[in-house]
Design an enzyme around this catalytic site. Structure first.
Site, PDB file in Angstrom:
ATOM      1  N   ASP A   1       3.936  -4.286  -2.979  1.00 22.90           N
ATOM      2  CA  ASP A   1       3.838  -5.504  -2.174  1.00 22.90           C
ATOM      3  C   ASP A   1       4.925  -5.571  -1.101  1.00 22.90           C
ATOM      4  O   ASP A   1       4.866  -6.411  -0.213  1.00 22.90           O
ATOM      5  CB  ASP A   1       3.915  -6.732  -3.103  1.00 22.90           C
ATOM      6  CG  ASP A   1       3.399  -7.999  -2.451  1.00 22.90           C
ATOM      7  OD1 ASP A   1       2.822  -7.895  -1.338  1.00 22.90           O
ATOM      8  OD2 ASP A   1       3.562  -9.074  -3.046  1.00 22.90           O
TER       9      ASP A   1
ATOM     10  N   ASP B   1      -0.387 -12.414   7.580  1.00 16.97           N
ATOM     11  CA  ASP B   1       0.653 -11.398   7.513  1.00 16.97           C
ATOM     12  C   ASP B   1       0.683 -10.502   8.758  1.00 16.97           C
ATOM     13  O   ASP B   1       1.482  -9.582   8.841  1.00 16.97           O
ATOM     14  CB  ASP B   1       0.472 -10.559   6.236  1.00 16.97           C
ATOM     15  CG  ASP B   1       1.789 -10.064   5.674  1.00 16.97           C
ATOM     16  OD1 ASP B   1       2.841 -10.578   6.081  1.00 16.97           O
ATOM     17  OD2 ASP B   1       1.764  -9.159   4.814  1.00 16.97           O
TER      18      ASP B   1
ATOM     19  N   ARG C   1       7.833  -3.495   5.275  1.00 15.58           N
ATOM     20  CA  ARG C   1       8.915  -2.592   5.690  1.00 15.58           C
ATOM     21  C   ARG C   1       8.431  -1.153   5.806  1.00 15.58           C
ATOM     22  O   ARG C   1       8.977  -0.358   6.559  1.00 15.58           O
ATOM     23  CB  ARG C   1      10.096  -2.745   4.728  1.00 15.58           C
ATOM     24  CG  ARG C   1       9.791  -2.441   3.299  1.00 15.58           C
ATOM     25  CD  ARG C   1      10.796  -3.043   2.330  1.00 15.58           C
ATOM     26  NE  ARG C   1      10.539  -4.454   2.029  1.00 15.58           N
ATOM     27  CZ  ARG C   1      11.289  -5.195   1.215  1.00 15.58           C
ATOM     28  NH1 ARG C   1      12.362  -4.676   0.649  1.00 15.58           N
ATOM     29  NH2 ARG C   1      10.987  -6.447   0.995  1.00 15.58           N
TER      30      ARG C   1
ATOM     31  N   LYS D   1       4.886  -6.880  12.889  1.00 13.73           N
ATOM     32  CA  LYS D   1       4.115  -6.536  11.685  1.00 13.73           C
ATOM     33  C   LYS D   1       2.674  -7.029  11.821  1.00 13.73           C
ATOM     34  O   LYS D   1       2.439  -8.224  11.965  1.00 13.73           O
ATOM     35  CB  LYS D   1       4.776  -7.155  10.445  1.00 13.73           C
ATOM     36  CG  LYS D   1       4.013  -6.934   9.131  1.00 13.73           C
ATOM     37  CD  LYS D   1       4.743  -7.550   7.929  1.00 13.73           C
ATOM     38  CE  LYS D   1       3.925  -7.448   6.643  1.00 13.73           C
ATOM     39  NZ  LYS D   1       4.574  -8.112   5.482  1.00 13.73           N
TER      40      LYS D   1
ATOM     41  N   GLU E   1       5.261  -3.920   1.471  1.00 17.33           N
ATOM     42  CA  GLU E   1       4.584  -2.971   2.362  1.00 17.33           C
ATOM     43  C   GLU E   1       4.976  -3.151   3.822  1.00 17.33           C
ATOM     44  O   GLU E   1       4.864  -2.217   4.613  1.00 17.33           O
ATOM     45  CB  GLU E   1       3.065  -3.108   2.215  1.00 17.33           C
ATOM     46  CG  GLU E   1       2.414  -4.205   3.073  1.00 17.33           C
ATOM     47  CD  GLU E   1       2.906  -5.615   2.766  1.00 17.33           C
ATOM     48  OE1 GLU E   1       3.377  -5.840   1.633  1.00 17.33           O
ATOM     49  OE2 GLU E   1       2.844  -6.482   3.656  1.00 17.33           O
TER      50      GLU E   1
ATOM     51  N   ASP F   1      -2.674  -9.023   3.187  1.00 17.48           N
ATOM     52  CA  ASP F   1      -1.743  -8.497   2.195  1.00 17.48           C
ATOM     53  C   ASP F   1      -2.068  -9.033   0.804  1.00 17.48           C
ATOM     54  O   ASP F   1      -1.671 -10.138   0.445  1.00 17.48           O
ATOM     55  CB  ASP F   1      -0.301  -8.879   2.591  1.00 17.48           C
ATOM     56  CG  ASP F   1       0.727  -8.328   1.610  1.00 17.48           C
ATOM     57  OD1 ASP F   1       0.351  -7.483   0.773  1.00 17.48           O
ATOM     58  OD2 ASP F   1       1.898  -8.740   1.710  1.00 17.48           O
TER      59      ASP F   1
ATOM     60  N   LYS G   1      -0.682  -9.486  -5.820  1.00 20.37           N
ATOM     61  CA  LYS G   1      -0.134 -10.839  -5.740  1.00 20.37           C
ATOM     62  C   LYS G   1      -0.891 -11.771  -6.673  1.00 20.37           C
ATOM     63  O   LYS G   1      -2.065 -11.545  -6.944  1.00 20.37           O
ATOM     64  CB  LYS G   1      -0.278 -11.378  -4.308  1.00 20.37           C
ATOM     65  CG  LYS G   1       0.689 -10.804  -3.310  1.00 20.37           C
ATOM     66  CD  LYS G   1       0.511 -11.458  -1.953  1.00 20.37           C
ATOM     67  CE  LYS G   1       1.480 -10.880  -0.936  1.00 20.37           C
ATOM     68  NZ  LYS G   1       2.887 -11.103  -1.260  1.00 20.37           N
TER      69      LYS G   1
HETATM   70  N1  BES Z   1       3.877 -10.607   3.409  1.00 17.98           N
HETATM   71  C1  BES Z   1       4.742 -10.721   2.304  1.00 17.98           C
HETATM   72  C2  BES Z   1       5.840 -11.746   2.513  1.00 17.98           C
HETATM   73  C3  BES Z   1       5.460 -13.192   2.361  1.00 17.98           C
HETATM   74  C4  BES Z   1       5.224 -13.728   1.116  1.00 17.98           C
HETATM   75  C5  BES Z   1       5.417 -14.012   3.460  1.00 17.98           C
HETATM   76  C6  BES Z   1       4.907 -15.070   0.989  1.00 17.98           C
HETATM   77  C7  BES Z   1       5.134 -15.346   3.329  1.00 17.98           C
HETATM   78  C8  BES Z   1       4.869 -15.881   2.097  1.00 17.98           C
HETATM   79  C9  BES Z   1       5.419  -9.389   2.025  1.00 17.98           C
HETATM   80  O1  BES Z   1       4.653  -8.272   2.293  1.00 17.98           O
HETATM   81  C10 BES Z   1       5.750  -9.371   0.585  1.00 17.98           C
HETATM   82  O2  BES Z   1       4.854  -9.374  -0.208  1.00 17.98           O
HETATM   83  N2  BES Z   1       7.029  -9.369   0.266  1.00 17.98           N
HETATM   84  C11 BES Z   1       7.461  -9.389  -1.087  1.00 17.98           C
HETATM   85  C12 BES Z   1       8.654  -8.475  -1.221  1.00 17.98           C
HETATM   86  C13 BES Z   1       9.074  -8.244  -2.631  1.00 17.98           C
HETATM   87  C14 BES Z   1       8.018  -7.455  -3.353  1.00 17.98           C
HETATM   88  C15 BES Z   1      10.376  -7.518  -2.634  1.00 17.98           C
HETATM   89  C16 BES Z   1       7.831 -10.837  -1.440  1.00 17.98           C
HETATM   90  O3  BES Z   1       8.419 -11.520  -0.601  1.00 17.98           O
HETATM   91  O4  BES Z   1       7.493 -11.259  -2.529  1.00 17.98           O
HETATM   92 ZN    ZN Z   2       3.190  -8.479   3.657  1.00 18.02          ZN
HETATM   93 MN    MN Z   3       3.467  -7.765   0.590  1.00 15.49          MN
END
Ligand code: BES
Ligand code: ZN
Ligand code: MN
Length: 506
Positions: free
Chosen positions: A354, A295, A358, A272, A356, A277, A284
């Site tokens: 968010d 990210d 995947r 990735k 994204e 992000d 966020k």
């Molecule tokens: N890049 C983030 C995941 C992340 C969040 C990594 C905090 C490390 C610390 C990812 O793109 C994301 O935002 N995931 C969301 C998914 C949710 C919306 C289902 C998450 O983990 O909040």
């Molecule tokens: Zn992300």
């Molecule tokens: Mn995200």
């Protein structure tokens, strides 16, 4: 940083600093005993004063030891001899390097490998010495004047081995360790760069620079127009909210024994590469959002692993795929409820913009089918839920393939870059049901790391596949904020084993 191997008469060896291990109760490791003898018992005498007992990580610097050619002798606590673990061993290695960095030695001869725990192979003991040293010496300096930088940084670390016959193995460990360390450094450096500098285009440029350094490596960068033509609707939907064009970086590495390797089905690493992000329209919260520059660490670890394969000229066929994009809010960005069509033909209802990672990974996974992979391993800072589940010590491992799980678990232990397996059961798939598309991109709060992996699994049906969620392991926060370079050590371990250079650690 440079590493060397030496054996021979320790007391006669001229070096700015000789590093010796001391176990608790002031027990000298064998090299220490040699030096003690050479100095007419001076070491035992000094230890009797009680300034160092041998607690792991404690250090004591000595000067002008009689009968010893070294200018300094650094004693390093290694803990209780019987209870020595890989962790205490690595702690001692790190402490020695930290102290050396604060002196003007610049160069040292370390005997700490002999203080490694009993169960650890000599090969790994030496490799750990190399990788920990490089890890401690690394300093970020690309966008700041590093005022606290050591005046005389440790430039050369020589590792002392007792027997001449151990030195071949040590030389190999040193070579492997150095390549792992350089891969880790590359991944850390890319991770630490801010989002305004490390953009998808920057990553693409870096990929070209990397490929230019090795005959065995080539790179191909797909532009948005090409992705459009292919039908990568999921990846492109993420990048639509950004002014930076997305890039799909594809490394092709073919090592020694070209003929045979060419026929080999490749190992495909998919990372990735989300260079920032913000969450998109599902924005966020502000706190710590800066950390979302990390990210792209999955992508960075692909760079690191590919570089290590090149440096070691591993006889293996390796492909690295890095989908790179930003995720920002914009008038043209994805909106909750939008439905996009992925390269696989499956449609996705984007309930949360968010989620994204995947979306860019699913198209990269489908794209990987064309390589007829022996295995696909994806690396992604995918979910906050994985950090909640496993914290910062283990990466989440997801695969339906038990043998592949064992391989990655064992490689993680060998490389001290550990993973913990979480379920990928069919039972969780229903959380992704959508009334309007083939699947939703989120599955609710429960088991968030698992449903993210379930989503990816729907794009990985045509090859053996494992997913590593590195959201907790790819960087550290707080005072120590910085990229870790994980899981480069694990990936290189897998490549060393799959190429037959090392025998499998399973
Ligand atoms: N890049 C983030 C995941 C992340 C969040 C990594 C905090 C490390 C610390 C990812 O793109 C994301 O935002 N995931 C969301 C998914 C949710 C919306 C289902 C998450 O983990 O909040
Ligand atoms: Zn992300
Ligand atoms: Mn995200």
């Amino acid at each position: 940083m440079e590493f060397k191997i030496k054996s021979g008469d320790l007391a006669k060896h001229k070096t700015p600093c000789l590093v010796l291990g001391v176990f608790e109760k002031r027990k000298l490791a064998p090299a220490g005993e040699v030096i003690d003898k050479a100095s007419g018992g001076r070491l035992t005498e000094l230890l009797k004063k009680g300034d160092l007992d041998g607690e792991p990580g404690r250090t004591l610097m000595l000067y002008d030891l009689p009968g010893v050619a070294a200018e300094r002798v650094l004693l390093v606590g290694c803990g209780k001899r019987k209870e020595a673990t890989r962790a205490t061993y690595r702690q001692a290695l790190a402490a020695s390097v930290d102290l050396l960095q604060r002196t003007h030695a610049g160069e040292a001869l370390s005997t700490l490998a002999e203080a490694a725990p009993e169960g650890l192979s000599h090969y790994l003991a030496v490799r750990d010495a190399v990788t920990t040293a490089a890890e401690r010496v690394y300093r970020y300096s690309q966008t700041k004047d590093d005022k606290q930088a050591p005046k005389t940084p440790l430039r050369t670390l020589t590792l002392w081995v007792t027997k001449k016959q151990e030195s071949d193995e040590a030389e190999q460990a040193l070579r492997h360790g150095a390549a792992i360390a350089e891969g880790v450094t590359l991944a850390r450096e890319l991770g630490n760069l801010p989002g305004n500098l490390c953009t998808p285009s920057y990553l693409a440029d870096q990929a070209h620079d990397l490929a230019a350094r090795f005959d065995t490596l080539s790179v191909e960068v797909l532009e948005e127009a090409q992705m459009e033509e292919l039908g990568m609707g999921a990846l492109l939907s993420v990048s639509r909210g950004s002014r930076q064009p997305a890039k799909l970086i594809v490394f092709h590495y073919q090592g020694a024994g070209q003929g045979a390797a060419a026929a080999q089905r490749p190992v495909v690493l998919v990372g990735k590469g989300l260079t920032f992000d913000a969450g998109g329209i599902s924005l966020k919260p502000g706190a710590d959002m800066d950390e979302m520059k990390y990210d792209m660490c999955g992508g960075a670890s692909v760079f690191g692993a590919v570089q290590a394969a090149c440096e070691l000229d591993l006889p293996i066929h390796l492909i690295g795929v890095v989908p790179a994009s930003e995720n920002l809010p914009d008038g043209d960005a994805n909106k909750p409820g939008d439905i996009v069509k992925s390269l696989s033909g499956q449609t996705i209802e984007i309930l949360n913009t968010d989620a994204e990672g995947r979306l860019i990974l699913c198209d990269a996974l489908t794209y990987s089918e064309r390589f007829d992979p022996a295995v696909v391993i994806d690396l992604a800072t995918l979910t906050g839920a994985c950090v909640v589940a496993l914290g910062k010590h283990a990466s989440g491992l997801f695969t339906a393939d038990d043998q592949l799980a064992s391989e990655l678990q064992a490689a993680g232990v060998a490389a001290w870059d550990r993973v913990w397996r979480l379920p990928l059961w069919e039972d969780y798939q229903a959380q992704l049901d959508s009334n309007f598309a083939d699947m939703a991109n989120v599955g609710g709060r429960d088991g968030g790391a698992i449903t993210a992996a379930c989503f990816l699994s729907r794009y990985a049906k045509k090859f053996p596949w494992a997913h590593l969620d590195i959201a907790g392991t790819a960087w550290l926060s707080g005072k120590e904020k910085g990229g870790t370079g994980r899981p480069v050590p694990l990936l290189v371990q897998v490549l060393l084993e799959r190429s037959g250079v090392l025998s499998a650690s399973t």
